[in-house]
Design a protein around this motif. Structure first.
Motif, PDB file in Angstrom:
ATOM      1  N   TYR A  60       0.795  -1.230   0.000  1.00 17.77           N
ATOM      2  CA  TYR A  60       0.000   0.000   0.000  1.00 17.77           C
ATOM      3  C   TYR A  60       0.830   1.284   0.000  1.00 17.77           C
ATOM      4  O   TYR A  60       0.276   2.372  -0.216  1.00 17.77           O
ATOM      5  CB  TYR A  60      -0.932   0.028   1.220  1.00 17.77           C
ATOM      6  N   GLY A  61       2.142   1.197   0.273  1.00 19.89           N
ATOM      7  CA  GLY A  61       2.976   2.388   0.324  1.00 19.89           C
ATOM      8  C   GLY A  61       3.105   2.917   1.737  1.00 19.89           C
ATOM      9  O   GLY A  61       2.245   2.709   2.588  1.00 19.89           O
ATOM     10  N   TYR A  62       4.237   3.591   2.014  1.00 19.69           N
ATOM     11  CA  TYR A  62       4.519   4.018   3.383  1.00 19.69           C
ATOM     12  C   TYR A  62       3.586   5.106   3.871  1.00 19.69           C
ATOM     13  O   TYR A  62       3.319   5.219   5.064  1.00 19.69           O
ATOM     14  CB  TYR A  62       5.981   4.455   3.538  1.00 19.69           C
ATOM     15  N   ARG A  63       3.049   5.933   2.980  1.00 19.21           N
ATOM     16  CA  ARG A  63       2.171   7.024   3.418  1.00 19.21           C
ATOM     17  C   ARG A  63       0.915   6.491   4.095  1.00 19.21           C
ATOM     18  O   ARG A  63       0.531   6.951   5.189  1.00 19.21           O
ATOM     19  CB  ARG A  63       1.798   7.886   2.208  1.00 19.21           C
ATOM     20  N   LYS A  64       0.276   5.509   3.483  1.00 21.52           N
ATOM     21  CA  LYS A  64      -0.956   4.956   4.048  1.00 21.52           C
ATOM     22  C   LYS A  64      -0.688   4.182   5.331  1.00 21.52           C
ATOM     23  O   LYS A  64      -1.449   4.284   6.303  1.00 21.52           O
ATOM     24  CB  LYS A  64      -1.645   4.062   3.019  1.00 21.52           C
ATOM     25  N   VAL A  65       0.401   3.413   5.353  1.00 22.58           N
ATOM     26  CA  VAL A  65       0.701   2.627   6.548  1.00 22.58           C
ATOM     27  C   VAL A  65       1.103   3.541   7.705  1.00 22.58           C
ATOM     28  O   VAL A  65       0.711   3.316   8.852  1.00 22.58           O
ATOM     29  CB  VAL A  65       1.801   1.600   6.251  1.00 22.58           C
ATOM     30  N   LEU A  66       1.859   4.595   7.414  1.00 22.56           N
ATOM     31  CA  LEU A  66       2.258   5.547   8.450  1.00 22.56           C
ATOM     32  C   LEU A  66       1.036   6.229   9.057  1.00 22.56           C
ATOM     33  O   LEU A  66       0.867   6.268  10.286  1.00 22.56           O
ATOM     34  CB  LEU A  66       3.219   6.578   7.870  1.00 22.56           C
ATOM     35  N   ALA A  67       0.195   6.780   8.218  1.00 23.29           N
ATOM     36  CA  ALA A  67      -1.007   7.455   8.717  1.00 23.29           C
ATOM     37  C   ALA A  67      -1.937   6.471   9.414  1.00 23.29           C
ATOM     38  O   ALA A  67      -2.531   6.785  10.461  1.00 23.29           O
ATOM     39  CB  ALA A  67      -1.726   8.154   7.565  1.00 23.29           C
ATOM     40  N   GLY A  68      -2.082   5.264   8.852  1.00 26.83           N
ATOM     41  CA  GLY A  68      -2.945   4.261   9.454  1.00 26.83           C
ATOM     42  C   GLY A  68      -2.451   3.807  10.811  1.00 26.83           C
ATOM     43  O   GLY A  68      -3.230   3.677  11.772  1.00 26.83           O
TER      44      GLY A  68
END
Length: 460
Positions: free
Chosen positions: A325-333
């Motif tokens: 999913y990419g680091y942006r989505k995992v970080l925010a999630g």
């Protein structure tokens, strides 16, 4: 960052597994080392004749050099060899642990803790940059950083549990001596498994930049720990001088162009929020369990330890999610899960029914916390060439050390404004939640795909 959209499992060779064992083992040992004495402070202080009011300095003496020197050593690893810095850190840790275990007075003990902190500043960025250069960017690196994040988080929990057991069964000095055989094993194995990194042809250290950034970080962290306005002013002035030096330096310690990269800037900001807020939450809930509910240290350790060990599983899962999913989505999630699990704690009461809220919240929140650590590390080290990985990992490691040092004193000061301890805990946790939510929004938009990005999948 290149996102691996395949579903084939990531496999490592036998040699790569041994390299992982050495490098991840070094990081795990140092995270254990940070927390192992925290549960035994009264016994340690009594053993060397330290006053009760001076006990917090057992932690601060470690944290100050760990935070202040990490960026410098991260860059030195790029310039003079990452394996060399790793081995130097292990030698220093061995000597410091021996000194601490044999300490007979406060000066020896605090000196040993400061040297342990310095060895952490040398070892962590060197080991992490060896990981990011050994395993190429993509699914393999994401998996490795997932394991690293899981072990670092698990190390803090294991340190607290092992520290309590050692004090009960052996002696507080064993918490120092346990490092020595592990460090010796790493010193023997690392040269056999890991090749030295290539250094630039012309090695030149930015001495003014090194002096100002190290002094500035030390002063700022000291200012937060001791609530010193003078130290804060000195620290800010030195960091401002560092910025001006880097703008003009021919070979800057930290090129400003790197600091301006969205992944580096927002990844490290995320790490600061994640670790400062979670560390402070754990401290506040420790006060709640022991001072409000009247539970003992052993039960308190179990309340945090079991969810903490379970959450280690989130590290490898986060690595796979980042690849998909990419680091942006995992970080925010991950940050969203962490803050949503903190929210119910704002409402816990003074009876033991609060445990029915706290324990599930810890299980859920620790999973989000570990996933966030992995995601911020991947974010902060993505898209940079190998010769700057020491700097990038130095930044992420510095962020970690600064965050776990400043989170507790800042939110403790907020809690101290209230007339009762429970009311203070509620207010501090409310600030925690609000600040984290605002930060998630800023990070989400700060990491949004740019027009010139090759694909929206780059940042999820």
């Amino acid at each position: 960052m290149t996102v691996d959209t395949t579903t084939s499992p990531v496999r490592f060779t036998g040699r790569e597994r041994l390299i992982l064992l050495v490098l991840l083992g070094a990081g795990f040992m140092l995270s254990v080392d940070f927390s192992i004495l925290n549960v035994a402070l009264p016994q340690v202080g009594e053993g060397v004749g330290m006053e009760l009011t001076a006990l917090p300095w057992i932690a601060s003496a470690y944290a100050l050099p760990a935070a202040g020197f990490t960026l410098l050593f991260g860059r030195l690893a790029d310039l003079f060899g990452r394996r060399r810095l790793l081995l130097g850190g292990m030698v220093l840790l061995t000597g410091a642990s021996l000194l601490g275990g044999l300490a007979t007075n406060p000066e020896m003990l605090l000196g040993a803790r400061a040297l342990q902190g310095l060895s952490t500043a040398m070892t962590i960025p060197a080991a992490l940059s060896l990981l990011t250069t050994t395993f190429k960017e993509g699914a393999r690196r994401d998996r490795v950083l997932g394991l690293n994040g899981a072990l670092l988080s698990g190390g803090f929990t294991v340190g607290a549990l092992v520290g309590g057991a050692m004090v009960s069964l052996l002696d507080w000095r064993a918490a120092f001596f346990i490092n020595i055989p592990v460090a010796v094993l790493i010193l023997v194995a690392a040269p056999l498994l890991i090749s030295e990194s290539k250094t630039p042809e012309r090695v030149k250290l930015d001495v003014p930049g090194a002096v100002t950034v190290t002094g500035g970080l030390l002063a700022v962290v000291y200012a937060v720990v001791e609530r010193s306005l003078v130290a804060a002013v000195v620290g800010v002035a030195l960091l401002a001088a560092f910025w001006m030096i880097e703008l003009r330096a021919a070979a800057p310690l930290t090129p400003v162009r790197i600091l301006k990269r969205p992944t580096v800037k927002w990844g490290n900001y995320a790490g600061l929020v994640i670790l400062a807020m979670e560390t402070a939450m754990i401290f506040l809930m420790t006060l709640y369990l022991q001072h409000v509910l009247g539970l003992g240290p052993l039960v308190t350790g179990l309340v945090f330890g079991v969810p903490g060990l379970a959450a280690v599983l989130a590290g490898p899962v986060a690595g796979r999610f980042i690849g998909r999913y990419g680091y942006r989505k995992v970080l925010a999630g991950g940050m969203t899960v962490q803050v949503l699990a903190t929210l119910p704690l704002v409402f816990v009461g003074s009876d033991r029914v609060g445990l029915a809220i706290l324990i599930p919240a810890l299980f859920i929140g620790f999973f989000g916390h570990v996933a966030s650590i992995v995601a911020y590390t991947v974010t902060g080290t993505s898209g940079l060439p190998n010769d700057e990985q020491g700097l990038a990992t130095g930044l992420t490691s510095m962020t970690q050390q600064v965050a776990i040092t400043i989170g507790i004193p800042v939110l403790s000061a907020v809690a101290a404004t209230q007339s009762t301890e429970l009311a203070g805990i509620h207010l501090a946790l409310t600030v925690n939640v609000v600040f984290t939510v605002i930060s998630i929004v800023l990070i989400w938009f700060g990491l949004r795909p740019r027009v010139d990005a090759p694909s929206p999948a780059v940042v999820g």
